[in-house]
Design an enzyme around this catalytic site. Structure first.
Site, short mmCIF file in Angstrom:
data_model
loop_
_atom_site.label_atom_id
_atom_site.label_comp_id
_atom_site.label_asym_id
_atom_site.label_seq_id
_atom_site.Cartn_x
_atom_site.Cartn_y
_atom_site.Cartn_z
N SER A 80 -3.54 -3.21 -0.53
CA SER A 80 -2.45 -3.95 0.08
C SER A 80 -2.92 -5.36 0.44
O SER A 80 -3.98 -5.53 1.04
CB SER A 80 -1.97 -3.23 1.34
N ALA A 81 -2.11 -6.37 0.09
CA ALA A 81 -2.52 -7.76 0.29
C ALA A 81 -2.62 -8.14 1.77
O ALA A 81 -3.50 -8.89 2.17
CB ALA A 81 -1.56 -8.70 -0.43
N CYS A 111 5.34 6.22 18.34
CA CYS A 111 6.43 6.49 19.25
C CYS A 111 7.55 7.16 18.47
O CYS A 111 8.12 6.57 17.57
CB CYS A 111 6.94 5.19 19.87
N ASN A 167 -7.88 4.08 8.67
CA ASN A 167 -7.36 2.88 9.33
C ASN A 167 -7.46 2.94 10.85
O ASN A 167 -7.44 1.92 11.51
CB ASN A 167 -5.91 2.63 8.91
N THR A 178 11.74 -7.49 -11.07
CA THR A 178 11.21 -8.85 -11.22
C THR A 178 10.04 -9.05 -10.25
O THR A 178 10.13 -8.73 -9.08
CB THR A 178 12.33 -9.89 -10.96
N GLY A 194 0.81 -1.21 0.00
CA GLY A 194 0.00 0.00 0.00
C GLY A 194 0.84 1.26 0.00
O GLY A 194 0.51 2.25 -0.66
N THR A 195 1.93 1.24 0.74
CA THR A 195 2.79 2.42 0.83
C THR A 195 3.34 2.79 -0.55
O THR A 195 3.27 3.95 -0.96
CB THR A 195 3.96 2.14 1.80
N GLN A 238 -7.89 -0.20 3.50
CA GLN A 238 -8.73 -0.73 4.58
C GLN A 238 -10.10 -1.24 4.10
O GLN A 238 -10.83 -1.84 4.88
CB GLN A 238 -8.94 0.34 5.67
C1 LIG Z 1 -1.61 -0.45 6.05
C2 LIG Z 1 -2.03 0.77 5.30
C3 LIG Z 1 -1.21 1.32 4.30
C4 LIG Z 1 0.17 0.78 4.00
O1 LIG Z 1 0.14 -0.45 3.34
P1 LIG Z 1 1.45 -1.39 3.41
O2 LIG Z 1 1.13 -2.50 2.47
O3 LIG Z 1 1.58 -1.83 4.83
O4 LIG Z 1 2.59 -0.56 2.94
C5 LIG Z 1 -1.67 2.41 3.61
N1 LIG Z 1 -2.87 2.95 3.89
C6 LIG Z 1 -3.69 2.46 4.83
C7 LIG Z 1 -5.02 3.09 5.06
C8 LIG Z 1 -3.29 1.35 5.57
O5 LIG Z 1 -4.10 0.88 6.52
#
Ligand SMILES: *Cc1c(COP(=O)(O)O)cnc(C)c1O
Length: 389
Positions: free
Chosen positions: A205-206, A331, A157, A243, A77-78, A185
């Site tokens: 994101s998987a 943190c 999230n 790849t 997702g990032t 989410q």
């Molecule tokens: C977890 C999350 C991400 C990041 O996804 P990753 O696959 O962990 O990099 C981005 N956006 C939201 C809303 C998330 O909950």
């Protein structure tokens, strides 16, 4: 939590990551052993791997109502969020330099926006109301002739609030501005269809939908102006080189397929568990408040703040009881930073530091909810008593 493998304990942190579904592991296994070819190789070893990647792409596309060629695999997702923001900002740099987002986005959107600001772009961070809801009319007011992209998350999230993306999309269309949504989410948890929503780019994101970590996708609508930034061997039609992570992509595809099978049933089941948990907490504990919207909310999300209790201490105490929860605080250099989401919703820093997120998922049971409702009240009482000393 009972699975055919795994550890004991109660896991209420599905929004941070989900366990990998056993069927996903099974689907991945051959691609970690005998089927090892490079999808770019023209020989049959490579072509077998390539076929698996394309089959997974079709499954991801099906879950979100996209065409296969509109799905770009990423490392999660990032990266999908970064790719969406940089890809559009750069492609449209002649047309404009302004991006609109919200103040409650995931750090991967906010930090990418900060970087674009360093590069000279302008970013508007829209406010939200006390439920964490964005007002689509604020988007309209923020649009200028130089706006190239709007990026608003589908659901938050931390507090689980589901944003009015359809309304934002119709405004974006009116002004001919691209719309990206971080749907990490929601995909696999509530119905998400790119055409119904009217979005142009969407991140997935998987590992938030029972797939493996380190893999995800960016949906990019066909014909959209978009500049790739990971360059190399031309994989993913030149839009994201490197790849392919074949086994993880296969797992991601299988996870999407499984999600589609149980979507309605899981939504109903989790919504009932969620509402029972919220009711139970409000009944049993004084000075507890629900964060986020009562109904425009992810099925598995509960977020509460508890007066005169530091959530981080509560988290550690719950961990000793074998219960995993989350706080929204980060943190940084030893100090607890209150959640930017709760601050944006109008909480004081102290209130924000008393927030607990409980996120439920596929293996959450009523028994676990009941146990939590037994464990929490005396713990809260103890912490409050210690604090008043
Ligand atoms: C977890 C999350 C991400 C990041 O996804 P990753 O696959 O962990 O990099 C981005 N956006 C939201 C809303 C998330 O909950």
């Amino acid at each position: 939590m009972k699975r055919d493998r795994g550890r004991e304990g109660i896991y209420f942190d599905y929004a941070a990551t989900t366990p990998v579904h056993p069927e996903v592991i099974r689907a991945m296994e051959p691609y970690l052993s005998e089927i090892f070819g490079n999808p770019s190789s023209p020989h049959s070893f490579g072509q077998e791997a390539k076929a698996a990647v394309e089959e997974a792409r079709a499954k991801v596309a099906q879950l979100i109502g996209a065409r296969e060629e509109e799905v770009i695999f990423t490392s999660g997702g990032t990266e999908a969020n970064n790719l969406a923001l940089y890809g559009v900002a750069y492609a449209l740099r002649q047309r404009g330099n302004h991006i609109i987002t919200s103040s409650i986005e995931h750090h991967s959107v906010l930090e990418a926006c900060n970087f674009l600001e360093e590069l000279g772009l302008e970013v508007t961070y829209l406010p939200v109301d006390g439920y964490g809801l964005l007002d689509p009319e604020d988007v309209r007011k923020a649009i200028t002739p130089r706006t190239v992209l709007i990026s608003i998350m589908h659901a938050n999230n931390e507090v689980g609030t589901i944003e009015p993306i359809r309304e934002v999309a119709s405004i974006a269309k009116e002004y001919d501005v691209y719309l990206h949504t971080d749907a990490v989410q929601t995909v696999g948890h509530i119905p998400v269809n790119v055409n119904d929503l009217g979005v142009d780019l969407m991140s997935i994101s998987a590992h938030k939908l029972y797939g493996p970590k380190g893999v995800g996708a960016l949906y990019v609508r066909k014909g959209l102006m978009f500049t790739p930034f990971v360059r190399g061997g031309g994989q993913e039609k030149g839009r994201r080189a490197g790849t392919e992570n074949v086994s993880s992509i296969v797992g991601f595809g299988r996870a999407c397929e499984l999600a589609l099978q149980d979507l309605e049933g899981e939504m109903k089941r989790l919504t009932a568990l969620r509402d029972g948990l919220i009711r139970g907490l409000l009944e049993r504990i004084k000075g507890i408040h629900l964060n986020g919207h009562p109904t425009e909310r992810l099925p598995g999300n509960v977020n509460v703040r508890i007066d005169s209790v530091e959530a981080e201490t509560l988290l550690l105490n719950l961990d000793l009881e074998g219960i995993a929860v989350s706080t929204g605080s980060a943190c940084s250099s030893g100090d607890l930073e209150p959640s930017h989401v709760l601050l944006a919703m109008g909480c004081s820093p102290e209130e924000a530091l008393s927030a607990l997120r409980l996120s439920l998922g596929r293996w959450t049971t009523q028994e676990e909810i009941d146990r939590f409702l037994e464990v929490l009240p005396p713990l809260v009482q103890r912490l409050r008593a210690m604090r008043s000393l």
